[in-house]
Design a protein around this motif. Structure first.
Motif, PDB file in Angstrom:
ATOM      1  N   LEU A 117       0.821  -1.316   0.058  1.00  0.00           N
ATOM      2  CA  LEU A 117       0.117   0.008  -0.307  1.00  0.00           C
ATOM      3  C   LEU A 117       0.785   1.119   0.113  1.00  0.00           C
ATOM      4  O   LEU A 117       1.880   1.419   0.733  1.00  0.00           O
ATOM      5  N   CYS A 118       0.667   1.982  -0.846  1.00  0.00           N
ATOM      6  CA  CYS A 118       1.213   3.340  -0.848  1.00  0.00           C
ATOM      7  C   CYS A 118       2.893   3.117  -1.166  1.00  0.00           C
ATOM      8  O   CYS A 118       3.625   3.897  -0.926  1.00  0.00           O
ATOM      9  N   GLY A 119       3.162   1.762  -1.635  1.00  0.00           N
ATOM     10  CA  GLY A 119       4.478   1.693  -2.448  1.00  0.00           C
ATOM     11  C   GLY A 119       5.144   0.984  -1.041  1.00  0.00           C
ATOM     12  O   GLY A 119       6.517   0.654  -1.316  1.00  0.00           O
ATOM     13  N   LEU A 120       4.596   0.621  -0.152  1.00  0.00           N
ATOM     14  CA  LEU A 120       5.329  -0.052   0.877  1.00  0.00           C
ATOM     15  C   LEU A 120       4.824  -1.386   1.222  1.00  0.00           C
ATOM     16  O   LEU A 120       3.578  -1.681   1.080  1.00  0.00           O
ATOM     17  N   ALA A 121       5.430  -2.145   1.777  1.00  0.00           N
ATOM     18  CA  ALA A 121       5.057  -3.641   2.013  1.00  0.00           C
ATOM     19  C   ALA A 121       4.489  -3.553   3.648  1.00  0.00           C
ATOM     20  O   ALA A 121       5.257  -2.989   4.289  1.00  0.00           O
TER      21      ALA A 121
ATOM     22  N   SER B  25       0.002  -7.225 -10.982  1.00  0.00           N
ATOM     23  CA  SER B  25       1.186  -6.563 -10.561  1.00  0.00           C
ATOM     24  C   SER B  25       1.337  -6.806  -9.032  1.00  0.00           C
ATOM     25  O   SER B  25       0.941  -8.046  -8.507  1.00  0.00           O
ATOM     26  N   ASP B  26       1.890  -5.820  -8.278  1.00  0.00           N
ATOM     27  CA  ASP B  26       2.118  -6.006  -6.947  1.00  0.00           C
ATOM     28  C   ASP B  26       0.935  -5.747  -6.370  1.00  0.00           C
ATOM     29  O   ASP B  26       0.771  -6.074  -4.698  1.00  0.00           O
TER      30      ASP B  26
ATOM     31  N   PRO C 222      -1.950  -3.519 -19.322  1.00  0.00           N
ATOM     32  CA  PRO C 222      -2.933  -4.352 -19.365  1.00  0.00           C
ATOM     33  C   PRO C 222      -2.300  -5.744 -18.383  1.00  0.00           C
ATOM     34  O   PRO C 222      -1.285  -6.192 -18.690  1.00  0.00           O
ATOM     35  N   ASP C 223      -3.505  -6.319 -17.829  1.00  0.00           N
ATOM     36  CA  ASP C 223      -2.933  -7.514 -17.039  1.00  0.00           C
ATOM     37  C   ASP C 223      -2.793  -8.724 -17.981  1.00  0.00           C
ATOM     38  O   ASP C 223      -2.436  -9.768 -17.352  1.00  0.00           O
TER      39      ASP C 223
ATOM     40  N   ARG D 246       6.021  -3.434  -9.994  1.00  0.00           N
ATOM     41  CA  ARG D 246       5.933  -2.507  -8.623  1.00  0.00           C
ATOM     42  C   ARG D 246       4.978  -1.340  -9.409  1.00  0.00           C
ATOM     43  O   ARG D 246       5.085  -0.754 -10.273  1.00  0.00           O
ATOM     44  N   SER D 247       3.962  -1.179  -8.583  1.00  0.00           N
ATOM     45  CA  SER D 247       3.048   0.192  -8.874  1.00  0.00           C
ATOM     46  C   SER D 247       3.554   1.260  -8.969  1.00  0.00           C
ATOM     47  O   SER D 247       2.951   2.366  -9.579  1.00  0.00           O
TER      48      SER D 247
END
Length: 152
Positions: A20-24, A35-36, A62-63, A72-73
């Protein structure tokens, strides 16, 4: 001024990390996704794209494309920011609402806001971040809704 809106949701499954928000985020479950599965960054990406009528994350990444498997998003968000800047846009402010029953996100608020500030190039006082639960209606999912305000 331009306004953009985006949302995203993912089923939570065992054996996947929760981003979430780039963090694990420590969690026994994570987003089922190509994706992630970072619902927060996916919603922000769509919000940025929508402000300029640039489509959505599914059109650009596209997935069905193996290049984005496990991606990574942060990459998607940076590309959306680049496209907005090409249109003369400049991000001014965001509001982001995350809905998740477990794990609780409040202990991670500082780190999430700090990372969003870094990714978006915005001061922390221009980042609205709210946490909600589904009140048991959808305990195995994560959802994000984002509004962005842009100039230009």
């Amino acid at each position: 001024m331009r306004l953009g809106y985006g949302e995203d949701s993912h089923l939570l499954v065992e054996g996947r990390p929760l981003f979430l928000c780039g963090l694990a985020i420590p969690s026994p479950v994570g987003a089922q996704a190509h994706s992630d599965g970072d619902a927060a960054l996916h919603a922000l990406t769509d919000a940025l794209l929508s402000a300029y009528g640039l489509g959505d994350i599914g059109q650009l990444f596209p997935d069905t494309d193996p290049r984005w498997k496990g991606a990574r998003s942060e990459f998607f968000l940076k590309e959306a920011l680049r496209l907005v800047e090409e249109q003369g846009g400049r991000l001014l402010q965001i509001s982001l609402v995350l809905t998740l029953d477990q794990p609780k996100l409040s202990p991670h608020r500082g780190a999430l806001v700090e990372n969003l500030s870094r990714l978006l190039g915005l001061p922390q006082d221009r980042l609205g971040l709210s946490f909600k639960t589904s009140e048991g209606l959808a305990p195995r999912h994560v959802q994000a809704r984002a509004v962005v305000l842009l100039e230009g």
